[in-house]
Design a protein around this motif. Structure first.
Motif, PDB file in Angstrom:
ATOM      1  N   VAL A   1       0.819  -1.214   0.000  1.00  0.00           N
ATOM      2  CA  VAL A   1       0.000   0.000   0.000  1.00  0.00           C
ATOM      3  C   VAL A   1       0.849   1.258   0.000  1.00  0.00           C
ATOM      4  CG1 VAL A   1      -1.705   1.324   1.324  1.00  0.00           C
ATOM      5  CG2 VAL A   1      -1.964  -1.155   1.078  1.00  0.00           C
ATOM      6  N   THR A   2       1.919   1.277   0.794  1.00  0.00           N
ATOM      7  CA  THR A   2       2.718   2.502   0.926  1.00  0.00           C
ATOM      8  C   THR A   2       3.886   2.572  -0.054  1.00  0.00           C
ATOM      9  OG1 THR A   2       4.231   1.572   2.587  1.00  0.00           O
ATOM     10  CG2 THR A   2       2.170   2.558   3.379  1.00  0.00           C
ATOM     11  N   GLY A   3       4.311   1.408  -0.572  1.00  0.00           N
ATOM     12  CA  GLY A   3       5.494   1.392  -1.427  1.00  0.00           C
ATOM     13  C   GLY A   3       6.783   1.548  -0.648  1.00  0.00           C
ATOM     14  N   LYS A   4       6.708   1.399   0.686  1.00  0.00           N
ATOM     15  CA  LYS A   4       7.891   1.532   1.534  1.00  0.00           C
ATOM     16  C   LYS A   4       7.950   0.363   2.508  1.00  0.00           C
ATOM     17  CE  LYS A   4       8.150   6.585   1.349  1.00  0.00           C
ATOM     18  NZ  LYS A   4       8.196   7.833   2.137  1.00  0.00           N
ATOM     19  N   SER A   5       9.150   0.039   2.942  1.00  0.00           N
ATOM     20  CA  SER A   5       9.311  -1.028   3.923  1.00  0.00           C
ATOM     21  C   SER A   5       9.069  -0.477   5.319  1.00  0.00           C
ATOM     22  CB  SER A   5      10.722  -1.617   3.842  1.00  0.00           C
ATOM     23  OG  SER A   5      11.687  -0.669   4.289  1.00  0.00           O
ATOM     24  N   LEU A   6       8.843  -1.369   6.267  1.00  0.00           N
ATOM     25  CA  LEU A   6       8.671  -0.961   7.657  1.00  0.00           C
ATOM     26  C   LEU A   6       9.881  -0.172   8.164  1.00  0.00           C
ATOM     27  CD1 LEU A   6       7.250  -0.975  10.409  1.00  0.00           C
ATOM     28  CD2 LEU A   6       8.085  -3.326  10.755  1.00  0.00           C
TER      29      LEU A   6
ATOM     30  N   HIS B   1      12.976 -10.185  12.406  1.00  0.00           N
ATOM     31  CA  HIS B   1      13.573  -9.872  11.104  1.00  0.00           C
ATOM     32  C   HIS B   1      12.620 -10.193   9.958  1.00  0.00           C
ATOM     33  CE1 HIS B   1      14.493 -14.183  10.919  1.00  0.00           C
ATOM     34  NE2 HIS B   1      14.820 -14.036   9.653  1.00  0.00           N
ATOM     35  N   ALA B   2      11.755 -11.210  10.151  1.00  0.00           N
ATOM     36  CA  ALA B   2      10.768 -11.538   9.117  1.00  0.00           C
ATOM     37  C   ALA B   2       9.699 -10.458   9.012  1.00  0.00           C
ATOM     38  CB  ALA B   2      10.116 -12.882   9.420  1.00  0.00           C
ATOM     39  N   ILE B   3       9.392  -9.818  10.142  1.00  0.00           N
ATOM     40  CA  ILE B   3       8.412  -8.726  10.140  1.00  0.00           C
ATOM     41  C   ILE B   3       8.969  -7.532   9.366  1.00  0.00           C
ATOM     42  CG2 ILE B   3       7.083  -7.134  11.581  1.00  0.00           C
ATOM     43  CD1 ILE B   3       7.182  -9.258  13.803  1.00  0.00           C
TER      44      ILE B   3
ATOM     45  N   ALA C   1      20.125  -6.156   5.566  1.00  0.00           N
ATOM     46  CA  ALA C   1      20.353  -5.086   4.599  1.00  0.00           C
ATOM     47  C   ALA C   1      19.129  -4.173   4.501  1.00  0.00           C
ATOM     48  CB  ALA C   1      20.682  -5.675   3.233  1.00  0.00           C
ATOM     49  N   THR C   2      17.942  -4.748   4.572  1.00  0.00           N
ATOM     50  CA  THR C   2      16.705  -3.969   4.539  1.00  0.00           C
ATOM     51  C   THR C   2      16.609  -3.050   5.748  1.00  0.00           C
ATOM     52  OG1 THR C   2      15.531  -5.706   3.324  1.00  0.00           O
ATOM     53  CG2 THR C   2      14.180  -4.136   4.555  1.00  0.00           C
ATOM     54  N   ILE C   3      16.963  -3.559   6.913  1.00  0.00           N
ATOM     55  CA  ILE C   3      16.919  -2.775   8.150  1.00  0.00           C
ATOM     56  C   ILE C   3      17.900  -1.613   8.075  1.00  0.00           C
ATOM     57  CG2 ILE C   3      17.484  -2.854  10.608  1.00  0.00           C
ATOM     58  CD1 ILE C   3      16.411  -5.795  10.541  1.00  0.00           C
ATOM     59  N   MET C   4      19.132  -1.891   7.668  1.00  0.00           N
ATOM     60  CA  MET C   4      20.140  -0.834   7.595  1.00  0.00           C
ATOM     61  C   MET C   4      19.770   0.221   6.556  1.00  0.00           C
ATOM     62  SD  MET C   4      24.245  -1.106   6.810  1.00  0.00           S
ATOM     63  CE  MET C   4      24.652  -1.701   8.449  1.00  0.00           C
TER      64      MET C   4
END
Length: 413
Positions: A74-79, A209-211, A312-315
């Motif tokens: 919906v947002t096009g962005k990750s958490l 990390h899965a969230i 990598a997604t978190i950083m």
């Protein structure tokens, strides 16, 4: 020639099936070596008592993973990106530290699990096995870096298939008491140790990390769209994706517990993966033991690759720093190999990593549910009131159980 209703329905189903994949990658987190250790211990020590914990944990996982994927679509962005844009510099960096430690703990568990598998299969020393798992995961990650997400998904899903075969195989030769297994669906405990074990099983299932990752997986796979019809189709496909992936993961977890309850109950040494493997081989035959070890190896390889992707997604989201996946894989491999080289008991290290992971669950789950319930963030796709209430109950249960895990672990109860 006019297209019939049946043909249109078939075409619609085919399009939905093509959209599946991100949840199967995220589902790897639910069948990692930490799950193996917790589920085998639960079955070997307490029989069918804690079957209900796995069923409840899987239901929570379906809810949480769908919410994460929905946020990304919906947002096009990750958490992590949404959190990074809302936190001040100091808060953002502090939040990144805890999330990064969670990712590191995850990675340590996965590498250790793969190293144990190589030791069981080929007798390799654990540090050497850890290095091999790390190098193999670099090869898997290079597929994502060079060829994109879809080929990466295919490889991970193939490994998930190997994991499923490896851990479900024992079901076909184990004398499972299905009446007692059905009785295990009734929620209950048997003293403080079972509370500790239940919390560990939940911590090994609902992993932070899965969230963080699923929002990015869904966004990266499907792209960003302002078309309401396409978003509706993607959410429909995502619901199917999450349900199918986590039914498979849940079946694998429950199968591990049932096999242990049926064949390992009261057997000495089953408090470690190595001991459980030896007991499985003795009770069910060496072929089942080898298949189990292969499943464990696939679990370690797949989950450490997915864990690196999550890190990598978190950083990238919180620090806005993009470190190449392969470089990150090399750096994060070091702590796991050091732990193995230091002679730390690998099963103990696995369990300790699950305790640490439990501390990170509220930091991922609570912000996720606040964002998906916000009209400012989600617009008309914001969660309904009943979903927000259900989410609050789920988050509360998870937090309470994981606090119990930490308290019981610290006090040694």
């Amino acid at each position: 020639m006019a297209v019939t209703t049946t043909e249109r329905a078939a075409g619609s189903r085919a399009r939905l099936l093509f959209l599946l994949g991100p949840a199967f990658v995220a589902a790897i987190a639910y069948v990692d070596p930490g799950n193996v250790a917790a589920n085998l211990t639960a079955g070997a020590q307490y029989g069918y008592l804690l079957v209900w914990v796995l069923v409840a944990a899987n239901a929570i996982a379906v809810f949480v993973q769908y919410q994460s994927a929905k946020l990304g679509i919906v947002t096009g962005k990750s958490l992590p990106e949404l959190l990074g844009s809302r936190l001040g510099t100091g808060s953002r960096r502090a939040y990144w530290v805890q999330a990064e430690l969670v990712a590191a703990a995850t990675d340590i568990a996965e590498v250790i699990g793969g190293a144990i598998a190589l030791n069981l299969l080929f007798g390799l020393p654990l540090p050497i096995g850890g290095l091999i798992v790390g190098i193999a995961s670099i090869g898997i990650l290079s597929i994502q870096s060079r060829r994109g997400q879809r080929p990466f998904e295919v490889v991970v899903i193939a490994l998930l298939g190997v994991i499923a075969v490896g851990f479900l195989a024992g079901m076909f030769v184990s004398p499972v008491d299905w009446g007692a297994a059905a009785g295990g669906l009734v929620p209950r405990f048997d003293g403080a140790p079972t509370v500790l074990l239940a919390a560990s099983m939940l911590g090994a299932t609902v992993m932070p990390h899965a969230i963080y990752l699923h929002s990015a997986l869904a966004r990266d796979r499907h792209g960003v769209s302002a078309d309401a019809g396409r978003v509706r189709t993607l959410l429909r496909a995502t619901r199917l994706d999450v349900v199918l992936a986590l039914i498979l993961a849940g079946a694998v977890n429950i199968a591990m517990l049932l096999v242990a309850a049926a064949s390992l109950r009261g057997v000495d040494g089953t408090d470690s993966i190595e001991g459980a493997h030896a007991a499985i081989s003795s009770a069910l035959g060496p072929v089942v033991g080898v298949v189990f070890a292969i499943g464990l190896l696939a679990s370690g390889l797949a989950s450490t690759s997915v864990g690196s992707y999550a890190g990598a997604t978190i950083m990238g989201g919180l620090l806005k720093v993009r470190v190449p996946l392969l470089a990150r894989r090399v750096v994060t491999l070091i702590p796991a190999v050091v732990i193995l080289a230091a002679g730390v008991d690998p099963t103990w290290a696995l369990v300790l990593s699950q305790v640490f992971l439990s501390l990170g669950i509220p930091f991922a789950m609570i912000p996720l549910l606040r964002l998906t319930g916000s009209k400012e963030v989600m617009g008309e796709r914001a969660d309904a009131v009943w979903v927000r209430v259900a989410g609050g109950v789920v988050a509360g249960l998870v937090v309470v159980l994981n606090l119990a895990l930490v308290v019981l672990t610290v006090t040694g109860a």
